[in-house]
Write a protein that holds these residues in place. Structure first.
Motif, PDB file in Angstrom:
ATOM      1  N   LEU A   3       2.068  -5.504   0.304  1.00  0.00           N
ATOM      2  CA  LEU A   3       1.087  -4.587  -0.274  1.00  0.00           C
ATOM      3  C   LEU A   3       0.942  -4.787  -1.775  1.00  0.00           C
ATOM      4  O   LEU A   3      -0.170  -4.691  -2.311  1.00  0.00           O
TER       5      LEU A   3
ATOM      6  N   ARG B 252      -5.507   2.958  -0.411  1.00  0.00           N
ATOM      7  CA  ARG B 252      -4.094   2.614  -0.536  1.00  0.00           C
ATOM      8  C   ARG B 252      -3.423   3.410  -1.650  1.00  0.00           C
ATOM      9  O   ARG B 252      -2.268   3.839  -1.528  1.00  0.00           O
TER      10      ARG B 252
ATOM     11  N   GLU C 244      -0.352   5.992  -1.340  1.00  0.00           N
ATOM     12  CA  GLU C 244       0.838   5.851  -2.183  1.00  0.00           C
ATOM     13  C   GLU C 244       1.161   7.169  -2.884  1.00  0.00           C
ATOM     14  O   GLU C 244       2.342   7.571  -2.964  1.00  0.00           O
TER      15      GLU C 244
ATOM     16  N   HIS D  17       4.404   0.379   1.785  1.00  0.00           N
ATOM     17  CA  HIS D  17       4.180   1.141   0.551  1.00  0.00           C
ATOM     18  C   HIS D  17       5.484   1.336  -0.219  1.00  0.00           C
ATOM     19  O   HIS D  17       5.516   1.231  -1.453  1.00  0.00           O
TER      20      HIS D  17
ATOM     21  N   LYS E  60       6.377  -1.712  -2.075  1.00  0.00           N
ATOM     22  CA  LYS E  60       5.571  -1.820  -3.300  1.00  0.00           C
ATOM     23  C   LYS E  60       6.142  -0.911  -4.388  1.00  0.00           C
ATOM     24  O   LYS E  60       6.250  -1.314  -5.558  1.00  0.00           O
TER      25      LYS E  60
END
Length: 360
Positions: free
Chosen positions: A226, A274, A278, A332, A335
């Motif tokens: 991601l 996205r 998040e 996520h 990331k």
């Protein structure tokens, strides 16, 4: 005038992840074309490509414009998934057959070059099924069916920002039409997009982005990394925003699904979706984790499991959707870890334990 040709019937491999099938694209106004992706090798696809190429041969003969030594000069593979390279063998065989069909004895057959971005070795496990499948297809190709790279291998390695010049540029154009490679890792480490810069953009409209599987015509794209994926999307938009009209594009021709007329707007939607997800995860992760279950190690640091996070964010969704959602939540979290905002405390699968790192 440069004309973009799009093979309309795709590669005849509809499915859950391929949507109506994998799109392949012929780019150019007449031979030699550049072919973007080959499909996965379904028997029903080859006749469709053959019909498109035969039509160009008939046009060539009608206009008495001379014959190219090859119908397709270059095949560009956008990434390492089988539905994008599995048709290589059949297409190379077809191109030789069509050359002989043209009956131009004075033209020596020049097989196409095959191009792909090299998968970074650091991103690959010691045994990678995708790379093994790709190598298996390459090893099955007769040496005479392609033009090898200077190293002697079947694949010509692509470079970021590399440009392919398209033939038949309009005489009024100051620069040739080109296809530019844009390395966009995320869906896979070797994923690329291709920006078609039209020499006749003032007449034919804005430039076009071939997005492969980085942006789909419908639904949501799938990604392995991601962090890399979001960076790639942001890079595409940033290049368009800060550059001259030379980097502008409107329509996106995706690897799956229909053409997207307002491509930049869709990319912005992807990024927003996205980032909103998040933000949800951060809100959960920064709160107090649920108490450990009975029997858990009392020495464990309080933490959120992936399943705990899913249970909060997706509480209003059927539980049969939670497991696939957990995969996305895990990406996520990785990331956030890359961003220095979360830390993994161990565990496997949905029981993996995470804690939030507050900004100092």
């Amino acid at each position: 005038m440069e004309k973009l040709q799009v093979l309309p019937n795709t590669s005849q491999n509809p499915g859950k992840f391929t949507l109506q099938g994998t799109n392949t694209y012929l780019v150019g106004s007449s031979p030699p074309y550049i072919l973007i992706d080959t499909g996965e090798g379904r028997d029903a696809y080859t006749p469709l490509l053959e019909a498109a190429l035969l039509s160009s041969i008939e046009k060539e003969q009608t206009q008495n414009s001379g014959s190219a030594a090859c119908l397709i000069s270059d095949i560009i593979l956008t990434h390492r998934h089988q539905d994008h390279f599995g048709g290589l063998h059949d297409i190379l065989k077809l191109l030789r057959k069509l050359h002989d069909h043209r009956g131009v004895e004075t033209l020596h057959y020049i097989p196409p070059r095959i191009h792909k971005y090299l998968s970074p070795s650091a991103t690959l496990p010691s045994s990678d099924a995708y790379e093994s499948s790709f190598e298996s297809v390459l090893s099955s190709l007769p040496a005479s069916s392609y033009t090898p790279a200077p190293s002697g291998t079947p694949i010509h390695d692509l470079r970021d920002a590399q440009r392919f010049r398209l033939p038949h540029t309009p005489p009024t154009a100051s620069e040739p039409s080109t296809l530019e490679v844009v390395h966009t890792p995320g869906h896979t480490p070797d994923s690329i997009c291709l920006l078609l810069r039209r020499a006749d953009a003032g007449v034919a409209g804005p430039h076009v982005l071939f997005s492969a599987d980085t942006v789909l015509g419908q639904g949501t794209a799938i990604f392995e990394d991601l962090s890399a994926y979001i960076s790639s999307l942001q890079r595409v938009l940033a290049a368009r925003a800060c550059a001259s009209a030379d980097a502008d594009f409107s329509a996106i021709y995706p690897g799956h699904g229909p053409v997207v007329e307002d491509g930049p707007a869709l990319i912005e939607t992807y990024i927003k979706h996205r980032m909103d997800r998040e933000a949800q995860i951060v809100r959960v992760l920064s709160g107090s984790p649920p108490p450990p279950k009975e029997g858990a190690d009392s020495g464990d640091e309080p933490a959120w499991t992936i399943w705990n996070i899913v249970a909060v964010i997706y509480k209003d969704y059927p539980e049969n959707l939670w497991l696939p959602a957990a995969h996305g939540v895990g990406l996520h979290l990785r990331k956030l870890e890359d961003d220095g905002r979360a830390r993994c405390l161990g565990g496997e699968g949905v029981k993996q334990r995470w804690t939030f790192i507050s900004e100092s």
